[in-house]
Scaffold this motif. Structure first.
Motif, PDB file in Angstrom:
ATOM      1  N   LEU A   9      -6.952  -5.533  -2.250  1.00 22.83           N
ATOM      2  CA  LEU A   9      -6.317  -5.597  -0.938  1.00 22.83           C
ATOM      3  C   LEU A   9      -6.946  -6.698  -0.100  1.00 22.83           C
ATOM      4  O   LEU A   9      -8.109  -7.062  -0.314  1.00 22.83           O
ATOM      5  N   VAL A  13      -7.037  -5.630   5.837  1.00 22.75           N
ATOM      6  CA  VAL A  13      -5.854  -4.779   5.766  1.00 22.75           C
ATOM      7  C   VAL A  13      -5.936  -3.649   6.791  1.00 22.75           C
ATOM      8  O   VAL A  13      -7.002  -3.073   7.028  1.00 22.75           O
ATOM      9  N   LEU A  15      -4.718   0.110   8.152  1.00 23.34           N
ATOM     10  CA  LEU A  15      -4.331   1.387   7.569  1.00 23.34           C
ATOM     11  C   LEU A  15      -2.827   1.621   7.694  1.00 23.34           C
ATOM     12  O   LEU A  15      -2.168   2.067   6.741  1.00 23.34           O
ATOM     13  N   LEU A  18      -0.722  -0.498   5.263  1.00 17.59           N
ATOM     14  CA  LEU A  18      -0.843  -0.012   3.891  1.00 17.59           C
ATOM     15  C   LEU A  18       0.028   1.224   3.676  1.00 17.59           C
ATOM     16  O   LEU A  18       0.756   1.335   2.684  1.00 17.59           O
ATOM     17  N   CYS A  19      -0.006   2.152   4.633  1.00 20.46           N
ATOM     18  CA  CYS A  19       0.811   3.359   4.524  1.00 20.46           C
ATOM     19  C   CYS A  19       2.297   3.020   4.576  1.00 20.46           C
ATOM     20  O   CYS A  19       3.124   3.666   3.909  1.00 20.46           O
ATOM     21  N   VAL A  32      -6.362   8.767   3.732  1.00 20.95           N
ATOM     22  CA  VAL A  32      -6.548   7.376   3.317  1.00 20.95           C
ATOM     23  C   VAL A  32      -7.885   6.863   3.839  1.00 20.95           C
ATOM     24  O   VAL A  32      -8.195   6.991   5.026  1.00 20.95           O
ATOM     25  N   VAL A  34      -9.984   3.308   3.840  1.00 14.24           N
ATOM     26  CA  VAL A  34      -9.911   1.877   3.555  1.00 14.24           C
ATOM     27  C   VAL A  34     -11.298   1.268   3.669  1.00 14.24           C
ATOM     28  O   VAL A  34     -12.003   1.505   4.652  1.00 14.24           O
ATOM     29  N   ASN A  35     -11.696   0.510   2.655  1.00 15.39           N
ATOM     30  CA  ASN A  35     -12.978  -0.190   2.655  1.00 15.39           C
ATOM     31  C   ASN A  35     -12.737  -1.669   2.944  1.00 15.39           C
ATOM     32  O   ASN A  35     -11.815  -2.274   2.396  1.00 15.39           O
ATOM     33  N   GLN A  36     -13.576  -2.254   3.793  1.00 13.48           N
ATOM     34  CA  GLN A  36     -13.398  -3.649   4.184  1.00 13.48           C
ATOM     35  C   GLN A  36     -13.608  -4.618   3.030  1.00 13.48           C
ATOM     36  O   GLN A  36     -13.276  -5.803   3.150  1.00 13.48           O
ATOM     37  N   ALA A  40      -9.126   0.811  -1.359  1.00 15.48           N
ATOM     38  CA  ALA A  40      -8.910   2.041  -0.600  1.00 15.48           C
ATOM     39  C   ALA A  40      -8.701   3.206  -1.555  1.00 15.48           C
ATOM     40  O   ALA A  40      -8.387   3.019  -2.734  1.00 15.48           O
TER      41      ALA A  40
END
Length: 601
Positions: A9, A13, A15, A18-19, A32, A34-36, A40
């Motif tokens: 990703l 990004v 959240l 992405l959803c 969910v 999310v990792n920078q 995710a």
């Protein structure tokens, strides 16, 4: 098991966006995270939505990248299940079965309903290594115009299976009592992962780190591996060690990136000096000595298979030279171009990790109950509490010749150190390796353990596949001797990853056989449950006229030692009761009954 991993990703990004992408395919995400760093985790509503997300969104363009969507598999999973997608719909099952069977024994194969024109199946192999091999070789393989996509599946029963009970239930052949307990519990969560260790020339360490750490930081961000360069260790050494922690994929990618830097620097330096001969320096990785035998395999089969598969040359440093320098690690040199070296490294580390995890589970299943052993120090036998670079456990091994085997629990009781005889049954093919050149190895074991060790010549009626090793010495000497014998068999490849069991035999007085077995076999069943071993004691009707009765114990090293210790405790209690009885007879006092012999936890 409806959790998915979303990788590749954009680092920025959002959240919501992405959803929204998943919602456009009627897939609802929850929880969910999310990792920078560009990945995710999320939960899908049910299994059908999980399969739909993987089918529709794996490879989907998002933020200028191709998103990867897979089942989320816990780190350290020993799952044997894989999912194979994008199978041509016209491919018949016979051809598919043949293709899947190339990588191992298929226990189960079931088709998954999809909305696409291609087929998807879930496959369960008999071993984790087979599943990993299928993922490595089948993923990206072209089959009748379709590119297969293979991923690991989470396994709800993700646990090691107990070893086979060759005697069935109870305490020996013919006994029908219930067998309690099992040899392998679930994989302990506190097992440290085995990192990858590699050696690089000292003069190129600066290039690997880069100005202000830029180079190594870039490798870390790209591969998501943690890299420790031990530049201050061993001042003046021509080579420095690098420890890499992370997933197997991350470690492999980091090794490849470091190898690229080292070879570029070496090529430039030698071209400038006019000594370049188109011969790249080898990739060198380190492995603990106790794992090397299984890596090589019997008659070198495992190593030959890897060399033939990757078409490269692999050389392993000399065992005795390393051990004489109190070095528990051996050097594995891989020769070839960068891609082949990286592929060989992945295969080698896969085998090493499998052996290491098996050792760790065997070790941790046993309580700290061995006489004269300090578990915080002893780790020569593969799998004891530690790993390379792990805090306080930097050496996955030690020079056992110089260690004090008397741990805190050792009471120094002289009676516990009485000499005893124990027989160990080893593979007949291993006798030469066990004896060593001109008897050097078996003499060395005898010296270390302060015990008398003799390999008994075969006699009529003996099993041709086994030889008896008779050991005479104190319980401490028995532990050391059997430890060294087990370790040698592991080094020489006489054990596989799933079965590291030998049979030992000790004798007990015939008079106490009934009490050791217990009413209805209760004592011996409890002994098997506590030690995860198989204990066979002849019935009293089979031992009439004998003063000493043989007791056979089958299991891994720790199971053998635990059972021997418990039996030794029973003997001590019996002898103590006999001693007290004789003393009371001399004093004309009432003699108490012997009482039951119990197995303590």
């Amino acid at each position: 098991m409806n959790k998915v991993y979303i990788g590749n990703l954009p680092q920025d990004v959002a959240l919501e966006s992405l959803c929204d992408v998943f919602a456009s395919f009627n897939i609802e995400l929850s929880n969910v995270v999310v990792n920078q760093k560009g990945f995710a985790f999320a939960d899908c509503k049910d299994a059908s939505q999980t399969d739909r997300a993987i089918e529709c969104l794996n490879g989907y363009g998002f933020g200028g990248k191709e998103m990867s969507v897979e089942h989320s598999v816990p780190r350290g999973s020993r799952s044997r299940k894989v999912q194979v997608r994008n199978i041509p719909s016209h491919l018949n099952w016979e051809e598919l079965d043949k293709l899947l069977a190339e990588y191992g024994l298929v226990e189960n194969c079931e088709q998954v309903s999809t909305e696409s024109d291609t087929a998807t199946v879930k496959v369960t192999y008999s071993a984790r290594a087979e599943a990993q091999s299928a993922i490595r070789d089948l993923n990206g393989k072209s089959v009748e115009g379709s590119i297969l996509k293979v991923t690991l599946l989470p396994d709800p029963t993700d646990a090691s299976r107990p070893p086979r009970n060759r005697y069935g239930n109870g305490y020996g052949p013919g006994f029908n009592g219930p067998q309690q307990g099992g040899a392998y519990p679930n994989r302990p969560k506190n097992i440290p992962d085995l990192p990858t260790r590699m050696l690089v020339p000292s003069q190129y360490v600066g290039a690997i780190i880069g100005k202000g750490g830029d180079s190594i930081r870039a490798i870390t961000q790209k591969t998501h591996a943690r890299i420790d360069v031990h530049r201050k260790d061993n001042p003046g050494a021509t080579e420095k060690a690098i420890t890499i922690n992370g997933t197997p994929e991350a470690c492999g990618a980091a090794v490849g990136a470091i190898l690229d830097i080292v070879r570029d620097e070496d090529r430039n330096a030698r071209q400038a000096a006019g000594t370049w001969n188109d011969d790249d320096i080898p990739l060198k990785i380190l492995a603990h000595n106790s794992l090397i035998g299984r890596l090589i395999g019997k008659e070198g089969r495992n190593l030959k298979a890897i060399q033939e598969k990757v078409e490269t040359k692999i050389a392993i440093s000399n065992s005795m030279a390393d051990m004489q320098q109190c070095n528990a690690e051996r050097t594995i040199a891989i020769y070839g171009d960068n891609d082949r070296c990286a592929e060989a490294e992945v295969l080698l580390m896969e085998k090493l990790r499998s052996c290491y995890e098996n050792d760790m589970m065997i070790a941790q299943q046993q309580p700290h109950q061995y006489p004269g052993i300090n578990f915080n120090q002893l780790s020569m036998f593969g799998g004891l509490q530690g790993g390379y670079g792990h805090p306080g456990m930097r050496e996955y091994g030690m020079n056992y010749q110089g260690q004090n085997f008397r741990g805190q629990g050792y009471n120094g009781d002289q009676r516990a150190q009485m000499s005893e005889t124990c027989t160990l049954y080893i593979p007949a093919e291993s006798v030469g390796a066990m004896i060593g050149s001109k008897g050097s190895h078996i003499r060395n074991i005898s010296r270390i353990a302060n015990a008398s060790i003799k390999i008994v010549p075969p006699e009529d009626g003996d099993d041709e596949k086994q030889r008896r090793v008779t050991i005479m010495g104190s319980p401490e000497g028995q532990w050391k001797s059997q430890f060294c014998i087990f370790d040698k068999l592991k080094q020489e490849g006489f054990f596989n990853a799933e079965d590291e069991r030998l049979t030992s035999e000790m004798t007990i007085p015939a008079a106490i056989v009934g009490r050791v077995i217990g009413k209805g076999g209760n004592n011996v069943r409890e002994l098997q449950r506590l030690t995860s071993s198989e204990v066979v004691i002849p019935r009293q009707s089979e031992t009439e006229g004998l003063e000493e009765v043989p007791v056979k114990i089958c299991g891994n090293f720790f199971a053998n030692q635990s059972a021997q210790r418990k039996i030794r405790e029973m003997l001590m209690k019996s002898r103590e009761a006999e001693r007290i009885g004789k003393m009371r007879e001399r004093q004309n006092l009432p003699v108490p009954g012997p009482g039951p012999v119990t197995v303590n936890n």
